[in-house]
Design an enzyme around this catalytic site. Structure first.
Site, PDB file in Angstrom:
ATOM      1  N   CYS A 195      -3.356  -5.086   1.928  1.00 46.56           N
ATOM      2  CA  CYS A 195      -3.534  -4.581   0.560  1.00 46.56           C
ATOM      3  C   CYS A 195      -5.018  -4.363   0.250  1.00 46.56           C
ATOM      4  CB  CYS A 195      -2.844  -5.504  -0.448  1.00 46.56           C
ATOM      5  SG  CYS A 195      -2.572  -4.693  -2.048  1.00 46.56           S
ATOM      6  N   HIS A 214       2.325  -5.665   1.310  1.00 47.16           N
ATOM      7  CA  HIS A 214       2.229  -7.112   1.559  1.00 47.16           C
ATOM      8  C   HIS A 214       3.360  -7.558   2.490  1.00 47.16           C
ATOM      9  CE1 HIS A 214      -1.002  -8.596  -1.088  1.00 47.16           C
ATOM     10  NE2 HIS A 214      -0.689  -7.568  -1.865  1.00 47.16           N
ATOM     11  N   GLU A 269       3.531 -10.122   4.308  1.00 52.23           N
ATOM     12  CA  GLU A 269       3.725 -11.585   4.285  1.00 52.23           C
ATOM     13  C   GLU A 269       4.726 -12.013   3.204  1.00 52.23           C
ATOM     14  OE1 GLU A 269       1.267 -10.050   2.899  1.00 52.23           O
ATOM     15  OE2 GLU A 269       0.771 -11.033   1.008  1.00 52.23           O
TER      16      GLU A 269
END
Ligand code: MN
Length: 241
Positions: A115, A216, A218
């Site tokens: 990001c 993102h 994760e």
């Protein structure tokens, strides 16, 4: 064999309320730590510091660098004055991460930018970003209101890219940004875009692993387990010699 050590860049905030109000703190989101652990690495938080000699030591002590997400980037770093929609900037963090990227690139350490980290990577290598995606740039929702596990938009990946080797040429991702890469830096190729043409990933042309993604991954490990492949490939590339 020792596990690769992955430095995760810290974010900053001031404590609000209570007896510690106004105390400066540094932190990383747990999701980055979890992703690096799941991928077989040793997560190490790299706090924001100013001294270049110490930043070089930070880069030396890790095998790979994860540039975490966060707020807006100071526009002067890519030669612009702030537009009205620019959010709050943390100039100390910007300086720290730009110095870390340059040091890590020189030392041939693998880098994963997420990001804001994707944009930091691009600016450190000489590229630019949109300070704010206005309706002239796109009508797609890049600042989704839904939770992070929800993949709101489609991303098309460049055939032959590292990312396409993981997922094929189409992937669904979340999206939490109002800034985006404008001009890719020399040495970085754009390898992913949404259908409105906004840049969603860059990859270094020659380094073993220097990749930035605008979403993102994760936050998607539970909803879309293949997102872990990005972290395992990164950690593998960061393997200690
Ligand atoms: Mn997006």
């Amino acid at each position: 064999m020792a596990k690769p050590r992955i430095g995760i860049t810290a974010n900053q905030f001031l404590t609000e309320g209570g007896i510690l109000a106004g105390t400066k703190r540094q932190y990383v989101s747990d999701a980055y730590i979890r992703a690096i652990l799941c991928a077989g690495g040793v997560p190490i938080v790299l706090p924001v510091i100013a001294d270049q000699g110490t930043i070089t030591e930070q880069a030396d002590m890790v095998d790979g660098l994860l540039l975490s997400g966060g707020g807006d980037i100071q526009p002067q770093l890519f030669g612009e004055e702030p537009v009205c929609q620019l959010g709050r900037v943390l100039p100390e963090r910007d300086r720290h991460e730009l110095a870390l990227v340059k040091t890590a690139v020189t030392a041939a350490k693998p880098i994963l930018g997420i990001c804001r980290g994707c944009q930091v990577l691009n600016i450190a290598l000489g590229g630019s970003i949109y300070q704010h995606l206005s309706p002239e740039e796109t009508n797609l929702q890049h600042d989704q209101q839904s939770p992070g596990y929800y993949a709101g938009h489609t991303v098309m990946l460049e055939e032959g890219s590292k990312l396409a080797s993981l997922w094929g040429t189409v992937v669904m991702t979340n999206s939490f940004h109002h800034q985006a890469i404008k001009m890719a830096a020399p040495g970085l190729s754009i390898t992913a875009r949404t259908k409105d043409g906004i840049v969603e990933a860059v990859e270094h042309d020659t380094a073993s692993f220097i990749v930035g993604v605008q979403w993102h991954p994760e936050l998607m490990l539970d909803s879309q387990s293949t997102m872990l492949d990005l972290f395992t490939t990164f950690v593998k590339a960061a393997n200690r010699k």
